[in-house]
Structure formats: C-alpha cells, structure tokens
Write a protein that holds these residues in place. Sequence first.
Motif, short mmCIF file in Angstrom:
data_model
loop_
_atom_site.label_atom_id
_atom_site.label_comp_id
_atom_site.label_asym_id
_atom_site.label_seq_id
_atom_site.Cartn_x
_atom_site.Cartn_y
_atom_site.Cartn_z
N ASP A 29 0.85 -1.19 0.00
CA ASP A 29 0.00 0.00 0.00
C ASP A 29 0.89 1.24 0.00
O ASP A 29 1.96 1.25 0.61
CB ASP A 29 -0.89 0.01 1.24
CG ASP A 29 -1.83 -1.19 1.29
OD1 ASP A 29 -1.96 -1.87 0.27
OD2 ASP A 29 -2.42 -1.43 2.36
N LYS A 30 0.41 2.30 -0.68
CA LYS A 30 1.20 3.53 -0.80
C LYS A 30 0.44 4.74 -0.30
O LYS A 30 -0.79 4.78 -0.34
CB LYS A 30 1.55 3.77 -2.29
CG LYS A 30 2.84 3.15 -2.74
CD LYS A 30 3.14 3.63 -4.15
CE LYS A 30 4.49 3.10 -4.63
NZ LYS A 30 4.79 3.55 -6.01
N LYS A 31 1.20 5.75 0.15
CA LYS A 31 0.59 7.03 0.48
C LYS A 31 0.36 7.80 -0.82
O LYS A 31 1.26 7.92 -1.64
CB LYS A 31 1.50 7.83 1.41
CG LYS A 31 1.64 7.22 2.79
CD LYS A 31 2.56 8.05 3.68
CE LYS A 31 2.68 7.43 5.06
NZ LYS A 31 3.62 8.20 5.93
N TYR A 55 -0.53 -11.15 -0.76
CA TYR A 55 0.84 -10.93 -0.27
C TYR A 55 1.35 -9.59 -0.83
O TYR A 55 1.12 -9.27 -2.00
CB TYR A 55 1.77 -12.04 -0.77
CG TYR A 55 1.50 -13.40 -0.18
CD1 TYR A 55 2.23 -13.87 0.92
CD2 TYR A 55 0.53 -14.24 -0.73
CE1 TYR A 55 1.99 -15.13 1.45
CE2 TYR A 55 0.28 -15.50 -0.21
CZ TYR A 55 1.00 -15.94 0.89
OH TYR A 55 0.76 -17.18 1.41
N GLN A 56 2.07 -8.82 0.02
CA GLN A 56 2.58 -7.52 -0.41
C GLN A 56 4.02 -7.28 0.05
O GLN A 56 4.31 -6.30 0.75
CB GLN A 56 1.69 -6.40 0.13
CG GLN A 56 0.28 -6.38 -0.44
CD GLN A 56 -0.54 -5.25 0.13
OE1 GLN A 56 -1.07 -5.37 1.23
NE2 GLN A 56 -0.63 -4.15 -0.61
N PRO A 57 4.94 -8.14 -0.35
CA PRO A 57 6.33 -7.92 0.09
C PRO A 57 6.91 -6.64 -0.51
O PRO A 57 6.67 -6.34 -1.68
CB PRO A 57 7.06 -9.15 -0.45
CG PRO A 57 6.24 -9.62 -1.60
CD PRO A 57 4.82 -9.30 -1.25
N VAL A 58 7.66 -5.91 0.31
CA VAL A 58 8.35 -4.71 -0.19
C VAL A 58 9.34 -5.13 -1.27
O VAL A 58 9.45 -4.49 -2.31
CB VAL A 58 9.07 -3.97 0.97
CG1 VAL A 58 9.92 -2.81 0.43
CG2 VAL A 58 8.06 -3.47 1.98
N LYS A 59 10.05 -6.22 -1.00
CA LYS A 59 10.93 -6.82 -1.99
C LYS A 59 10.70 -8.33 -1.95
O LYS A 59 10.91 -8.97 -0.93
CB LYS A 59 12.40 -6.49 -1.69
CG LYS A 59 13.35 -6.96 -2.78
CD LYS A 59 14.79 -6.64 -2.44
CE LYS A 59 15.73 -7.17 -3.53
NZ LYS A 59 17.15 -6.99 -3.17
N SER A 63 12.38 -12.76 0.61
CA SER A 63 11.35 -12.48 1.63
C SER A 63 10.72 -13.77 2.15
O SER A 63 10.71 -14.79 1.46
CB SER A 63 10.25 -11.60 1.04
OG SER A 63 9.53 -12.30 0.03
N PRO A 64 10.16 -13.72 3.37
CA PRO A 64 9.40 -14.88 3.89
C PRO A 64 8.21 -15.19 3.00
O PRO A 64 7.83 -16.36 2.84
CB PRO A 64 8.93 -14.41 5.27
CG PRO A 64 9.79 -13.24 5.63
CD PRO A 64 10.21 -12.61 4.36
N GLY A 83 5.47 -5.18 -11.19
CA GLY A 83 6.38 -4.11 -10.79
C GLY A 83 7.62 -4.54 -10.05
O GLY A 83 8.34 -3.69 -9.52
N GLN A 84 7.88 -5.85 -9.95
CA GLN A 84 9.12 -6.33 -9.34
C GLN A 84 9.66 -7.50 -10.17
O GLN A 84 8.89 -8.21 -10.83
CB GLN A 84 8.90 -6.82 -7.91
CG GLN A 84 8.61 -5.74 -6.89
CD GLN A 84 8.70 -6.29 -5.47
OE1 GLN A 84 9.60 -7.05 -5.13
NE2 GLN A 84 7.75 -5.88 -4.62
#
Length: 307
Positions: A29-31, A55-59, A63-64, A83-84
């Motif tokens: 989620d983003k501001k 799932y929303q891993p930053v990277k 990641s787990p 996007g990744q």
Amino acid sequence: MGTPNFAVPILEGLLEAGYDIKAVVTQPDKKVGRKQIVTKTPVKIAAEAHDLKVYQPVKLSGSPELEELMELQADLIVTAAYGQFLPTKFLNSVRIAAVNVHGSLLPKYRGGAPIQYSLLNGDAQTGITIMEMVKKMDAGDMYAQKAIDILPEDTTGSLFDKLSLVGRDLLLETLPKIIDNSIEKVAQDESKVVFSPNISKDQEKISSKLTATQANNLIRALNPDPGAYIEMNGKRLKVWKAEVAEESTNIEPGCLVDNKGRFALSFAGGSVLNLLELQPAGKKAMNVKNFLNGQGSKFVAGERIFD
C-alpha cells in the motif's frame, strides 16, 4: 501477480473462467495525494472482494512471503504489471509455466513503460504479448500476440483500459494451450529489441525544441499520470489535452501564437499546438475557455512563454 488497474480485469477473468487462484501478490500500500492517504492497490481491492489471500512484500526476493509462495507449488504464475523482478527459483517452482501479460508487441518495448513509449514515438499500433517469464526482463519466448490500432485521441489511460481487456481475453484463450502443451513458443528477435524504461522527471517537461506533434504525443503519453507540463514564469502549467494546429508560423518556438478563442503556442519547425485542457499550479484542471478568461488573457501574441 499485478498492481494497477490494468491487472484487475485479468484477475477477474481468471476467476470467472474457473481458475483456482492460490494467492495474489501486489505491491505494498502507498501514500497517495496531498493528504498522503495510505491506499490499497487496485489489485488488492479486487482480491479482497473475492476473499483471496494477498501478499505484499516490499521486496519479493529473499522475503518470507517468497518461501510461502513457493510452498504452494502452483501450476502457473500469471503476472500483469506487477512491478518487481521475480527470482529464478520462484519461476522454476511452478509445475507448468510462469506467464506474463505484457503491454506491447514484443520485442518492441521491453520494460516498465511500453504503452507510454508507443504514444511518445507516434506508433500506429500497440498490443499485448503473452510470454514466458525468464530472469532477463521481458525476454522470454512468446506464446501469443494481438495488435490494436492507436487512435488520435488515445492516451496512456485509454490504452491501458483497452489493453487490459485485450490481455485478459488473449490470456484466457492462450492458457489452455499452455496447460496442455499444444502451443508453440516463438523466440524474440534480439536484433529488434527496443527498451521502454520508466518515464523520468526530465521527460515530463514540454520543450520548445519539440515539434507540435512530438509535444502532443508527450502530453498523451503522460496522461493520466504524471502529466506533461510547460514551465511558464517559473511555474508549472500542466497540459492534459492538446491538438496539432493545421497552420504553421514564422514565430520562433516557445512563443504565444494566439490567445483569442484558443491558446496556441509555437514549436519547432514552425509547428503550432493548441492547448485544450490545462492545469495551472495549485489549481484544478480546466478547459481552455476558462484558462483564457484568467491567466491566459495576460499574454501577447509573439511573447516568449517557455523554453
């Protein structure tokens, strides 16, 4: 795996066709906006509406969440504007294939902004490629392609909407053939590769060195986000819609040609651009008539307005 609105019809299409979605992966989620309100991605909103695991891993790499996703032992990964980068071990963890719905006619426009570059470069067509995912960006073999015409009024926003539906339909047509191994993959011609890196801040500025057609293509490519702008008296004037005028001018580029009933500016090669929808700094977007009733009335024909 997807993030923006482009990916939502593709997720919905898979569900409607009866595919069992084990997980949905999207960006965190983003501001958003001036008030910096934390906002869910369109794909997350769609997934939650169907009670799907998100799932929303930053990277993703290391990641787990990646370990959990690999343990699912899914048949397929389907990505659409996620996007990744996906780690090779993840791509290899699926039973059948990792498939990407890409918004261009590969090998043209590998990268993050294929739709924007099709407009920037004045292409007559764009399209969708269903391709196999590999470690190298957008370099996998192609399963299927479908082209559509780019209309004069198209923007990145309108093409995103059109191509998301083309992508959904082409994916649903192609997936059964991937699953039963009845489709032949086609390698990309490396000699025809064109890249489309994400739009930079520098590219957002409309320069008088452009022709009116090039400026109009830039405006269309950057609508609805982030928007192209002219720097006028040190302030940004965003331009959301314009049209190339039929006439030419002897006035040097960067000047006002006419502000009587229209707001026309001179560009390279004697070309002229009529600005139709504008947004002065700190104000809402407005049509040219309202602009001419205010700020636009203060200029004089022949006056230099921008560089």
